[in-house]
Design an enzyme around this catalytic site. Structure first.
Site, PDB file in Angstrom:
ATOM      1  N   GLU A 181       0.910  -1.048  -0.511  1.00 16.32           N
ATOM      2  CA  GLU A 181      -0.295  -0.119  -0.494  1.00 16.32           C
ATOM      3  C   GLU A 181       0.405   1.268  -0.738  1.00 16.32           C
ATOM      4  O   GLU A 181       0.671   1.750   0.101  1.00 16.32           O
ATOM      5  CB  GLU A 181      -1.028   0.106   1.209  1.00 16.32           C
ATOM      6  CG  GLU A 181      -1.392  -0.967   1.193  1.00 16.32           C
ATOM      7  CD  GLU A 181      -3.066  -1.747   2.778  1.00 16.32           C
ATOM      8  OE1 GLU A 181      -2.714  -0.920   3.312  1.00 16.32           O
ATOM      9  OE2 GLU A 181      -3.614  -2.390   2.657  1.00 16.32           O
ATOM     10  N   ASN A 224       1.965  -5.171  -3.482  1.00 19.67           N
ATOM     11  CA  ASN A 224       0.193  -5.211  -2.908  1.00 19.67           C
ATOM     12  C   ASN A 224      -0.210  -4.375  -3.032  1.00 19.67           C
ATOM     13  O   ASN A 224       0.137  -3.016  -1.622  1.00 19.67           O
ATOM     14  CB  ASN A 224       0.873  -6.478  -1.639  1.00 19.67           C
ATOM     15  CG  ASN A 224      -0.531  -7.448  -1.362  1.00 19.67           C
ATOM     16  OD1 ASN A 224      -1.389  -7.305  -2.180  1.00 19.67           O
ATOM     17  ND2 ASN A 224      -1.038  -6.784  -0.025  1.00 19.67           N
ATOM     18  N   HIS A 260     -10.319  -6.791  -1.489  1.00 20.05           N
ATOM     19  CA  HIS A 260     -11.574  -6.616  -1.215  1.00 20.05           C
ATOM     20  C   HIS A 260     -12.445  -5.479  -1.658  1.00 20.05           C
ATOM     21  O   HIS A 260     -12.965  -4.375  -1.701  1.00 20.05           O
ATOM     22  CB  HIS A 260     -10.915  -5.413   0.075  1.00 20.05           C
ATOM     23  CG  HIS A 260      -9.622  -6.243   1.248  1.00 20.05           C
ATOM     24  ND1 HIS A 260     -10.093  -6.774   2.297  1.00 20.05           N
ATOM     25  CD2 HIS A 260      -8.672  -5.835   1.097  1.00 20.05           C
ATOM     26  CE1 HIS A 260      -8.543  -7.885   2.310  1.00 20.05           C
ATOM     27  NE2 HIS A 260      -8.078  -7.212   2.113  1.00 20.05           N
ATOM     28  N   GLU A 289      -5.853 -11.030  -0.820  1.00 20.04           N
ATOM     29  CA  GLU A 289      -6.464 -10.862  -0.009  1.00 20.04           C
ATOM     30  C   GLU A 289      -8.545 -11.266  -0.254  1.00 20.04           C
ATOM     31  O   GLU A 289      -9.416 -10.260   0.376  1.00 20.04           O
ATOM     32  CB  GLU A 289      -6.377  -9.476   1.067  1.00 20.04           C
ATOM     33  CG  GLU A 289      -5.609  -9.214   1.122  1.00 20.04           C
ATOM     34  CD  GLU A 289      -4.832  -8.077   1.844  1.00 20.04           C
ATOM     35  OE1 GLU A 289      -5.430  -7.712   2.315  1.00 20.04           O
ATOM     36  OE2 GLU A 289      -3.340  -8.398   1.712  1.00 20.04           O
ATOM     37  N   ASP A 291     -12.142 -11.123  -0.604  1.00 21.73           N
ATOM     38  CA  ASP A 291     -13.394 -11.082   0.309  1.00 21.73           C
ATOM     39  C   ASP A 291     -14.734  -9.681   0.254  1.00 21.73           C
ATOM     40  O   ASP A 291     -13.922  -9.275  -1.042  1.00 21.73           O
ATOM     41  CB  ASP A 291     -13.692 -10.524   1.911  1.00 21.73           C
ATOM     42  CG  ASP A 291     -12.360  -9.678   2.750  1.00 21.73           C
ATOM     43  OD1 ASP A 291     -12.826  -8.389   1.216  1.00 21.73           O
ATOM     44  OD2 ASP A 291     -12.323  -9.407   3.199  1.00 21.73           O
TER      45      ASP A 291
END
Ligand code: 9MR
Length: 389
Positions: A181, A224, A260, A289, A291
């Site tokens: 990030e 990432n 996400h 990641e 979801d």
């Protein structure tokens, strides 16, 4: 009761910068969502349904928001959870246990216990591990963020940390999220938030990759981030940066998109194209990641339509990765709602993972399994025909 926490600054920005219009989900979900294609125990597992060399992973719950919940450490205390973790997945990512505040809580003192336990578990279960993370603006210990260090000292601290942590697990980590990030939504480096970039300048990012590579030459080293699924200002910034670093011979091996996602927003339609452009640079890509959260109705239970739409998002994310040659790692950020970070960070939202709190599989689980299985069959067919893949 789980305390509701405000969304972290970074993710709040992310949420706000997403389009506020809800784009309708695509028409019909892919076939086979409800029914498991094979009842055979082996093929009841995501990891066995996956094509050869394709890793299906999950975050391993522990640390972070879990510490504020009224349950014991999931990884060490929940037998059913552990069983599924070993059975269903071929890759694991420590959700918090390798982050600075967890693994390096005091200057000169490391706490490797939880990370070691995950790496050992992975070995016993023939799983690979994604290391997360080495250079980030968040979840840094107070001694570091509040410390009064000179530039030389800070540089030495980062170098020592990377050398120690990456070195300890050398040969045991498949992919490391070296830099996490580092850009904001506009594609600008987080020069204020990120202590390393603020104090040492952007060149420190390349050094982090170099030091990680020295400590473990076999690990694949990644950038990432979230909100980089689509082609946009933020993913463009990564594209330009990785191109420059590769031209300079910096050991960057991969670009990964956290994913996400939320049913409030449309599915990131250029995901595959985005992964492909990084693939063409010679990088590996990964989904790290995933979801898919949603606004829950008053009774707290998702509707059938929501679950169907969620399954569709999961399936499309997986298909995008499967379609790109060097996208061989697909990780979901937890597999049960029991331990998901989502309800803790987003008031009124939840049901973001592929299993309920009682480990009942949702349509999204079946969608992943049948999509993997289809990809495996297609590959086997190609191989039999002797075609080059
Ligand atoms: O899931 C993690 C949660 O337990 C922590 O409390 C939280 C703190 O920021 O971090 C969560 O994981 C984040 C990951 O490390 C980086 N990408 C965003 C994830 C969700 O916030």
């Amino acid at each position: 009761m789980r305390p509701i926490r405000l969304v972290t600054a970074a993710l709040a920005t992310a949420a706000l910068s997403l389009p506020l219009v809800v784009t309708p989900a695509t028409a019909a979900p892919p076939s086979g969502h409800q029914a498991a294609p094979h009842s055979n125990a082996k093929f009841d597992r995501l990891r066995s349904a996956a094509p050869d060399g394709f890793h299906v992973g999950t975050a391993v719950a522990g640390g972070g928001h879990h510490l504020e919940q009224d349950y014991p450490d999931p990884f060490t205390s929940d037998r059913e959870y552990r069983k599924l973790l070993g059975k269903q997945f071929s890759s694991v990512s420590p959700e918090n246990q390798m982050k600075w505040e967890f693994i390096h809580p005091e200057q000169g003192r490391y706490d490797f216990g939880a990370a070691d336990a995950i790496v050992d578990f992975a070995k016993r279960n023939k799983q690979v591990v994604r290391g997360h993370t080495l250079l980030w603006h968040s979840q840094n210990p107070e001694w570091l963020e509040e410390g009064d260090f000179s530039k030389e000292e800070l540089r030495a601290i980062l170098r020592e940390h990377i050398t120690t942590v990456v070195g300890r697990y050398a040969g045991k980590i498949q992919q490391w999220d070296v830099a996490n990030e580092i850009f904001d939504e506009q594609g600008n480096l987080r020069t204020e938030e990120n202590i390393w970039i603020r104090e040492l300048g952007p060149g420190i990012v390349a050094d982090a990759f170099r030091w990680a590579h020295q400590a473990d030459p076999k690990a694949k080293l990644f950038f990432n981030d979230f909100n980089v699924e689509d082609i946009n200002a933020k993913s463009d910034a990564y594209y330009e940066l990785t191109r420059e670093l590769l031209a300079q011979g910096v050991p960057v091996h991969g670009f990964s998109v956290q994913s996400h996602l939320s049913l409030r927003y449309g599915f990131p339609g250029s995901l595959e194209e985005n992964l492909r452009r990084f693939d063409k640079l010679g990088l590996e890509t990964a989904i790290t990641e995933l979801d898919v959260r949603m606004d829950l109705p008053a009774n707290g239970k998702p509707t059938k339509a929501q679950l169907r739409q969620q399954a569709d998002y999961y399936q499309r994310a997986l298909s995008a990765c499967l379609a790109v040659e060097d996208c061989n790692s697909f990780t979901i950020w937890g597999f049960t709602d029991k331990y998901s970070w989502v309800p803790v960070f987003f008031e009124g939202e939840g049901s973001a993972t592929v299993m309920t709190e009682d480990f009942v599989r949702k349509p999204a689980f079946h969608a992943l399994k049948s999509t993997l299985w289809d990809a495996k069959k297609a590959e086997e067919k190609d191989r039999k025909k002797g075609r080059k893949h």
